[in-house]
Design an enzyme around this catalytic site. Structure first.
Site, PDB file in Angstrom:
ATOM      1  N   CYS A 232       0.827  -1.208   0.000  1.00 61.96           N
ATOM      2  CA  CYS A 232       0.000   0.000   0.000  1.00 61.96           C
ATOM      3  C   CYS A 232       0.861   1.256   0.000  1.00 61.96           C
ATOM      4  O   CYS A 232       0.440   2.299  -0.519  1.00 61.96           O
ATOM      5  CB  CYS A 232      -0.939   0.016   1.206  1.00 61.96           C
ATOM      6  SG  CYS A 232      -0.146  -0.287   2.781  1.00 61.96           S
TER       7      CYS A 232
ATOM      8  N   HIS B 121      -1.288   0.922   7.769  1.00 66.52           N
ATOM      9  CA  HIS B 121      -1.821   0.848   6.411  1.00 66.52           C
ATOM     10  C   HIS B 121      -1.822   2.248   5.807  1.00 66.52           C
ATOM     11  O   HIS B 121      -2.157   3.223   6.466  1.00 66.52           O
ATOM     12  CB  HIS B 121      -3.238   0.266   6.477  1.00 66.52           C
ATOM     13  CG  HIS B 121      -3.887   0.153   5.145  1.00 66.52           C
ATOM     14  ND1 HIS B 121      -3.331  -0.532   4.083  1.00 66.52           N
ATOM     15  CD2 HIS B 121      -5.068   0.648   4.689  1.00 66.52           C
ATOM     16  CE1 HIS B 121      -4.136  -0.454   3.039  1.00 66.52           C
ATOM     17  NE2 HIS B 121      -5.199   0.252   3.369  1.00 66.52           N
TER      18      HIS B 121
END
EC number: 3.4.19.12
Lengths: 96, 522
Positions: free
Chosen positions: B179, B476
């Site tokens: 990510c 994340h």
């Protein structure tokens, strides 16, 4: 030549010499784009071309149709501003 | 209306016609210099033997009726009053030039003719005049070359960009903690200038192997703007990144900021094939003068001024930068707090309501003069000895895209932690207070805003935000990107959702991407 057109010619010469004419042209160009006049005229041109046909239309046709419209559609504010600029220029170079 | 001139125009194109035509353009149509303007008014020589008069109609003396100049002799005549037509008939001089716009009129064909060679000369002379007048380059509409027309005909599929279209939006599959890469890819594919560069196919690859990251970037843009709505799988990009930036290889979570810098570096290196050649056709190989697209967009200049406290001599260096890393309050390095409600924040309209730190605060801290202390004395060139000094960083040259990195990850010897302090950032940012040229306007660290709000050079708009959720150990990355003005989307790997401006501005913020609002031609 009448006195009026003599004066006009003299002013024009001065404007060209000092480069002011070019600057005024640029100012006018910018203003006419800003207020949407250029796009309006473009639209009118397209209409004339469509009417007369692309192969047959001449620049003179366009000029004849567009010029009166163009002149009429210049906003007063733009005319005023240009006039002010010219006045200021003449005041500065008052040897005329 | 013939697009390829006429036989009469061709008849003109003999002997020294180019030079003669150029002179006419220079003297009478696009008068660039004061000298040519005087000539226009008074007289001209340049090879004409006949006596020249000033730029007025030779028949009526007027100048307001679409004056034309004969191309065969020195004669000016009104078009509207047909004075030039009479001359054309009498002398059998078929061609005249419009002194206002430079168009070539053929009296036999009774229309303006467009000859490629003449148009070329007209354009060149106009450009020269603009340069002399100090106007520089002006916008001119795109005129496709023959090759481009062929390409357009052979590829008839077109995409229309409307104000609401979602072309350019595409999810990215997470290939295992990637990510951090996906967010940067989203930011880069939505950098307008970068997009324009790649979509107009400007990269000419000179690498022998097929491991060119710029080529892969180009491919990526093709994928993003293809109109496909399914998420893209960037496995080739990941592989290339691993190849060229070994420290980022592996399936662990990496730092998005590190990835950004590494990616820009590799792109910049692989772009070397695109560096412009100087006038001698030699490649500009100077690393400080790289003109690749990455440098053009992202490189700014950071000025560092070290002032000797004794003789007040200033030593200045300017270093290139791709991003600005900003310390945050709550880190172990002391943050110089500026009182909430201090007037500095109003420069960029940020709200100090909750006493929250603003991006402007961080920038002010970044550009404040700093005492270097007695343990860090600098050798002063003026005093010829070691003296205490102050150091100040300011922006010398702003990049077109400014990337701010909020230093949220602390990796000091004692602790590794994430600083989650909320920092408010604006949609529009004015960098003027932080410029090297604004140093004098700063009194006691506060910027006195002058009335020069008309200067648009330093105004920036937010177009991408990269956020990190979670902790240092497990987190994340997601990003917000601006698709159109006031239209934002959240990119969470493969999932793209519409986002409000509030969502964007309320987010924590890790990497902030700003784009210059007004671009000038060089």
């Amino acid at each position: 030549m009448s006195k009026d057109s003599q004066m006009r010619a003299a002013i024009n010469q001065k404007l060209i010499e000092m480069g002011e004419r070019e600057r005024l042209k640029e100012l006018l160009r910018a203003k006419l784009v800003e207020c949407g006049w250029k796009d309006q005229m473009k639209g009118h041109c397209k209409d004339v071309i469509r009417e007369k046909g692309l192969e047959h239309v001449t620049v003179e046709d366009l000029e004849a149709e567009i010029t009166p419209k163009g002149r009429a559609l210049v906003p007063d504010s733009v005319k005023k501003e240009l006039l002010q600029r010219i006045r200021a220029f003449l005041a500065q170079h008052s040897t005329l | 209306m013939s697009p390829a001139g006429c036989s009469h125009v061709n008849a003109y194109k003999v002997d020294n016609w180019r030079q003669n035509l150029r002179v006419i353009y220079q003297c009478f149509v696009w008068s660039g210099s004061a000298e040519t303007r005087r000539r226009k008014v008074l007289q001209n020589d340049a090879g004409w033997t006949a006596l020249a008069k000033s730029c007025i109609c030779h028949m009526c003396g007027g100048h307001l009726n679409r004056l034309h100049s004969c191309l065969y002799c020195v004669f000016f005549g009104c078009f509207t009053k047909k004075h030039i037509h009479e001359h054309a008939k009498n002398k059998r001089h078929n061609l005249a030039i419009d002194l206002l716009y430079g168009g070539i009129y053929c009296f036999v064909c009774q229309d303006y003719m467009y000859d490629k060679d003449m148009e070329q000369i007209a354009k060149e002379e106009q450009r020269k005049a603009w340069k002399l007048q100090g106007v520089g380059e002006k916008f001119s509409t795109w005129e496709p070359t023959k090759r481009e027309l062929d390409l357009l005909r052979h590829n008839p599929k077109r995409r229309k960009m409307t104000t609401n279209c979602t072309i350019g939006l595409r999810g990215l599959i997470n290939l295992g903690n990637t990510c951090f890469m996906n967010c940067i890819v989203q930011a880069l594919t939505h950098t307008p200038l970068l997009r324009d560069f790649f979509l107009s196919d400007r990269h000419k690859c000179e690498m022998q192997s097929n491991s060119c990251l710029v080529c892969e970037m180009s491919q990526l843009f093709q994928e993003f703007y293809s109109g496909h709505r399914s998420p893209h799988i960037p496995f080739r990009l990941l592989h290339l990144v691993w190849t060229h930036a070994r420290h980022l290889a592996g399936y662990e979570q990496q730092d998005a900021h590190e990835f950004l810098i590494a990616a820009l570096d590799v792109l910049h290196r692989h772009c070397k094939g695109d560096t412009t050649r100087d006038d001698n056709g030699k490649k500009a190989n100077n690393p400080n003068h790289c003109n690749c697209i990455i440098d053009q967009i992202f490189t700014g200049g950071l000025q560092s001024d070290v002032t000797c406290q004794v003789c007040h001599g200033v030593s200045t260096t300017i270093d290139p930068f791709w991003d600005i890393s900003l310390d945050l309050p709550g880190s172990s390095t002391p943050f110089w707090p500026l009182s909430p409600g201090g007037d500095g924040g109003t420069v960029n309209g940020e709200s100090h309501l909750s006493g929250a730190t603003t991006l402007t605060d961080c920038l002010r801290r970044f550009t404040r003069p700093e005492h270097l202390g007695s343990s860090a004395k600098i050798k002063c060139g003026g005093c010829h000895s070691y003296q205490e000094s102050t150091k100040q960083l300011t922006m010398k040259k702003l990049p077109i895209v400014a990337c701010f990195h909020l230093k949220r990850f602390e990796h000091s010897a004692k602790l590794r932690r994430k600083i989650t302090t909320y920092v408010s950032f604006p949609l529009e940012l004015d960098m003027t207070p932080f410029m090297a040229s604004s140093k004098e306007s700063r009194v006691n660290g506060q910027y006195q805003q002058t009335v020069d709000g008309l200067n648009n050079d330093n105004k920036y708009s937010l177009f991408a935000v990269v956020n990190h959720q979670g902790t240092l150990e497990s987190g994340h990355y997601t990003s917000f990107i601006r698709q159109h003005k006031d239209q934002w989307f959240k990119c969470d790997d493969a999932i793209i959702t519409k986002a409000s401006i509030k969502d964007v501005l309320d987010s924590e913020g890790y990497l902030l991407f700003y784009h210059k609002q007004f671009l000038e031609y060089e």
